[in-house]
Design a protein around this motif. Structure first.
Motif, PDB file in Angstrom:
ATOM      1  N   ALA A 110       0.820  -1.211   0.000  1.00  0.00           N
ATOM      2  CA  ALA A 110       0.000   0.000   0.000  1.00  0.00           C
ATOM      3  C   ALA A 110       0.856   1.264   0.000  1.00  0.00           C
ATOM      4  N   VAL A 111       2.067   1.188   0.542  1.00  0.00           N
ATOM      5  CA  VAL A 111       2.927   2.366   0.564  1.00  0.00           C
ATOM      6  C   VAL A 111       3.890   2.361  -0.616  1.00  0.00           C
ATOM      7  N   GLY A 112       4.439   1.187  -0.913  1.00  0.00           N
ATOM      8  CA  GLY A 112       5.475   1.096  -1.941  1.00  0.00           C
ATOM      9  C   GLY A 112       4.980   1.446  -3.334  1.00  0.00           C
ATOM     10  N   ILE A 113       3.805   0.953  -3.702  1.00  0.00           N
ATOM     11  CA  ILE A 113       3.309   1.188  -5.064  1.00  0.00           C
ATOM     12  C   ILE A 113       3.043   2.676  -5.323  1.00  0.00           C
ATOM     13  N   PRO A 114       2.285   3.365  -4.447  1.00  0.00           N
ATOM     14  CA  PRO A 114       2.094   4.810  -4.681  1.00  0.00           C
ATOM     15  C   PRO A 114       3.408   5.586  -4.677  1.00  0.00           C
ATOM     16  N   LEU A 115       4.309   5.252  -3.737  1.00  0.00           N
ATOM     17  CA  LEU A 115       5.581   5.987  -3.663  1.00  0.00           C
ATOM     18  C   LEU A 115       6.357   5.851  -4.965  1.00  0.00           C
ATOM     19  N   GLY A 116       6.463   4.610  -5.451  1.00  0.00           N
ATOM     20  CA  GLY A 116       7.207   4.370  -6.689  1.00  0.00           C
ATOM     21  C   GLY A 116       6.566   5.082  -7.875  1.00  0.00           C
ATOM     22  N   SER A 117       5.222   5.052  -7.939  1.00  0.00           N
ATOM     23  CA  SER A 117       4.542   5.703  -9.064  1.00  0.00           C
ATOM     24  C   SER A 117       4.739   7.204  -9.014  1.00  0.00           C
ATOM     25  N   VAL A 118       4.620   7.772  -7.813  1.00  0.00           N
ATOM     26  CA  VAL A 118       4.808   9.216  -7.672  1.00  0.00           C
ATOM     27  C   VAL A 118       6.223   9.595  -8.105  1.00  0.00           C
ATOM     28  N   ALA A 119       7.204   8.773  -7.697  1.00  0.00           N
ATOM     29  CA  ALA A 119       8.588   9.063  -8.070  1.00  0.00           C
ATOM     30  C   ALA A 119       8.741   9.030  -9.592  1.00  0.00           C
ATOM     31  N   ALA A 120       8.116   8.036 -10.232  1.00  0.00           N
ATOM     32  CA  ALA A 120       8.253   7.909 -11.686  1.00  0.00           C
ATOM     33  C   ALA A 120       7.591   9.088 -12.400  1.00  0.00           C
ATOM     34  N   LEU A 121       6.423   9.521 -11.896  1.00  0.00           N
ATOM     35  CA  LEU A 121       5.713  10.623 -12.545  1.00  0.00           C
ATOM     36  C   LEU A 121       6.448  11.945 -12.373  1.00  0.00           C
ATOM     37  N   ARG A 123       9.760  12.253 -12.348  1.00  0.00           N
ATOM     38  CA  ARG A 123      11.124  11.838 -12.629  1.00  0.00           C
ATOM     39  C   ARG A 123      12.088  13.033 -12.682  1.00  0.00           C
ATOM     40  N   GLY A 124      13.181  12.903 -11.882  1.00  0.00           N
ATOM     41  CA  GLY A 124      14.221  13.929 -11.913  1.00  0.00           C
ATOM     42  C   GLY A 124      13.947  15.119 -11.036  1.00  0.00           C
ATOM     43  N   LYS A 125      12.726  15.220 -10.523  1.00  0.00           N
ATOM     44  CA  LYS A 125      12.420  16.359  -9.646  1.00  0.00           C
ATOM     45  C   LYS A 125      12.787  16.017  -8.202  1.00  0.00           C
ATOM     46  N   TRP A 126      12.654  17.021  -7.330  1.00  0.00           N
ATOM     47  CA  TRP A 126      13.117  16.798  -5.953  1.00  0.00           C
ATOM     48  C   TRP A 126      12.343  15.681  -5.251  1.00  0.00           C
ATOM     49  N   LEU A 127      11.028  15.578  -5.578  1.00  0.00           N
ATOM     50  CA  LEU A 127      10.220  14.543  -4.922  1.00  0.00           C
ATOM     51  C   LEU A 127      10.770  13.158  -5.254  1.00  0.00           C
ATOM     52  N   ASP A 128      11.084  12.954  -6.544  1.00  0.00           N
ATOM     53  CA  ASP A 128      11.671  11.698  -7.001  1.00  0.00           C
ATOM     54  C   ASP A 128      12.984  11.440  -6.272  1.00  0.00           C
ATOM     55  N   ASN A 129      13.821  12.482  -6.196  1.00  0.00           N
ATOM     56  CA  ASN A 129      15.123  12.306  -5.552  1.00  0.00           C
ATOM     57  C   ASN A 129      14.978  11.907  -4.090  1.00  0.00           C
ATOM     58  N   ILE A 130      14.045  12.561  -3.405  1.00  0.00           N
ATOM     59  CA  ILE A 130      13.868  12.255  -1.987  1.00  0.00           C
ATOM     60  C   ILE A 130      13.389  10.814  -1.815  1.00  0.00           C
TER      61      ILE A 130
END
Lengths: 305, 348
Positions: A110-121, A123-130
């Motif tokens: 429940a946490v991993g899937i949203p986190l990974g998707s948000v990071a991919a969407l 991509r390269g921004k600070w949210l992804d990096n964090i």
């Protein structure tokens, strides 16, 4: 499909057989047999014990007997906890561990899937990096480090969460966090890379070109395809949760199968060690088979061999 | 102009004219051609994270393998009167000695309940972890690449039988078998060291350490052999292998000189990523009390011993925990960097 399932189940049966055989012969490596640690055993009692458990028979006969007992589901008797069947001990302890593990699996997904998707969407921004920084650190930290650090910060320093036992829902927070940390980090990384892969596919462009809303294209097309690799990770994840439970249950003194397994190792309670190993191996191998077959059903692109 | 007959053997005179300036220019090597290593190293250098990890690993290696040899305390030395010291604290005796003009080396991270210096134990623990990680990975590399290349090169029935065995080992739950083996292997190893001449070295290295090596190499080579096999399967179709065969090279020569040499990138990457995995498992085992035996410290066992005193001495737990995480993280990042630099499949 049926042929694949049969093949997979057959190979799982072979693996279980190998594990059982291995445990039997490892038992023989222990000097003095399983009664090594019995205190003050006279030669007579030792002989009586050996006779009782059939240890005076030749190896071949013992092996056949042992295999017969295992097939019947009898894992033997504990040495340290007199008169307790290994089956009963597992029956008492396993539900506790299973509940803890199941919650951890759900949290990780429940946490991993949203986190990974948000990071991919992003991509390269600070949210992804964090997110990726946390996830990369997360897979480098062993479970005992996570568990002890959590216990130290929330239990010892801040005194806001209980650190031992499982008597109330609050007691679940720390152990579940400790157990779910690594799988969550792993799923986020997996989800990010598969999401990036899917987002670059032609069908995504087609979907957008046909005028499907961003929301719908993400949920209907991207997410459903990107989630497939996470399903293959289910098998290893269960294995990880299982081994993690050894450590986490020991640290948080939870009366589950994991802590039982560890104390049986320190007690050198060989029948219990062997019995638990075979039970857990059975559990893991069965789960892996189910995951494998489910994966083929869910993703029809995978060729059925 | 007369059309040239393609089947004519008559030489074209214009081919033999002296080259003019522009043609000469085109033959000048503008830049030195890069080798495989240089190419990879250049890409690796650009990856800052990987380079930082590399430096961290080198520092940790120096601290773990060189510093202890001239460190004033030893990992098993119990200093009477200096039990349970905090960071940079001195015992009364040591203060007295310092007042008498003697130089006393500070206990950088304090001492434990037996009066042993924690800094040196931390360094020795890192040494054990690194040793396990590196030696186990090398053993896995050797077994896995030999097995995988034989299966891949010969193919057919050989491949099928060898890979079925791998499949079975692959599905065996590794941690359970590792625990089982570490519990039981110690006895026969001790017997071997005591009774059979020529095996005394087992005692010197430590029964626990040897059994960890055996256990890891028994189970973890399968992953390596699968990777090597798939690499060999594609490489063996290459023309240079056919050429080598035509020249009469033996199978072992082709595997050694052509196939393994050409999969060196993937071998390096997999081995580097195997190191943190082995360290991970070793620390887990030591934490459960199945790793190296006392008084030899291991990061896992140090952390496990410190849990009881977490209220009073949190540093004893946090120091090994931080160290193990740092080592694993650096190796992971370096391995990722090496994969990007050396794995030709991901080049683009």
């Amino acid at each position: 499909m049926g042929a694949y399932a049969i093949k997979r189940i057959a190979s799982a049966a072979v693996t279980l057989f190998v594990v059982a055989t291995l445990t039997f012969f490892l038992m023989f490596l222990v000097p003095g047999g399983p009664f090594l640690s019995e205190k003050a055993t006279t030669p007579q009692t030792l002989k009586a014990l050996e006779q009782k458990y059939g240890l005076d028979q030749p190896v071949g006969v013992q092996y056949v007997n042992y295999m017969k007992r295992i097939v019947m589901g009898d894992l033997g008797t504990s040495l340290k906890m007199r008169g307790q069947e290994v089956n009963d001990i597992i029956g008492q302890r396993f539900p506790v561990s299973a509940r803890l593990g199941a919650i951890a699996v759900l949290i990780a997904i429940a946490v991993g899937i949203p986190l990974g998707s948000v990071a991919a969407l992003n991509r390269g921004k600070w949210l992804d990096n964090i997110i990726m920084f946390i996830a990369t650190t997360g897979i480098a930290v062993p479970s005992f480090v996570v568990a002890t650090t959590l216990m130290f910060t929330f239990g010892v320093k801040l005194h806001i969460l209980p650190t031992y036992g499982l008597s109330s829902p609050m007691h679940y927070v720390l152990p579940v966090m400790a157990l779910a940390f690594y799988p969550t980090a792993y799923i986020s990384r997996l989800m990010r890379s598969s999401m990036l892969d899917v987002l670059g596919q032609d069908y995504m462009r087609t979907a957008r070109a046909k005028g499907i809303s961003q929301f719908k294209s993400l949920f209907k097309h991207a997410l459903r395809n990107a989630v497939l690799p996470v399903i293959t990770y289910m098998g290893p994840m269960l294995a990880y949760i299982l081994t993690g439970s050894f450590v986490v249950e020991k640290i948080f003194t939870i009366p589950g199968l994991g802590s039982q397994f560890i104390s049986s190792i320190t007690d050198r309670d060989y029948p219990l060690i062997m019995g638990t190993t075979i039970f857990l191996a059975f559990l893991l191998i069965t789960m892996n088979v189910i995951v494998d077959i489910a994966y083929k059903i869910i993703d029809p692109r995978i060729k059925l061999k | 102009m007369e059309k040239k007959n393609n089947f004519s053997f008559q030489l074209d005179v214009t081919d033999f004219l002296p080259a003019d300036e522009s043609e000469k220019q085109s033959m000048v090597i503008m830049r030195e051609s890069t080798s495989f290593w240089k190419d990879g190293y250049r890409r690796l250098k650009r990856n800052k994270l990987a380079m930082i990890s590399f430096v961290v690993i080198v520092i940790v290696l120096i601290m773990a393998f060189i510093v202890p040899s001239f460190y004033p305390y030893s990992y098993e030395q119990q200093i009477r009167g200096s039990e349970n010291l905090g960071v940079m604290e001195y015992s009364k005796e040591e203060i007295a000695r310092m007042e008498a003009g003697e130089k006393v080396f500070p206990h950088l991270l304090g001492t434990d309940s037996l009066g042993r210096d924690i800094t040196i134990r931390l360094l020795m623990g890192s040494r054990i972890s690194l040793l396990v990680g590196i030696v186990a990975s090398v053993i896995i590399l050797v077994i896995g690449s030999i097995y995988g290349s034989i299966a891949g090169y010969f193919g057919g029935k050989v491949d099928m039988i060898m890979m079925r065995a791998v499949d079975i080992i692959y599905t065996v739950p590794d941690i359970l078998i590792i625990i089982l083996l570490s519990v039981t292997l110690k006895y026969p190893l001790r017997d071997l060291a005591e009774k059979v001449p020529g095996f005394q070295w087992i005692e010197t290295v430590g029964v626990g350490l040897i059994s960890i090596f055996i256990v890891f190499s028994l189970l973890y080579w399968v992953g390596m052999s699968r990777i090597v096999r798939s690499q060999i399967l594609t490489l063996k179709e290459q023309e240079y292998v056919v050429a080598a065969k035509a020249l009469g090279a033996s199978s072992s020569r082709i595997i050694r000189k052509h196939l393994l040499t050409n999969s060196i990138g993937i071998l390096i990457v997999t081995t580097t990523l195997q190191i943190p995995a082995s360290i991970f498992t070793e620390s887990f085992l030591s934490f459960l009390g199945l790793g190296v035996s006392a008084p030899m410290p291991s990061l896992g066992s140090m952390a496990s011993q410190a849990i009881g005193g977490i209220n009073s001495y949190p540093l004893r737990l946090l120091a090994p925990a931080a160290m193990i995480s740092l080592i694993i993280l650096s190796f992971n990042l370096l391995g990722d960097g090496l994969r990007d630099a050396f794995d030709p499949k991901l080049k683009n």
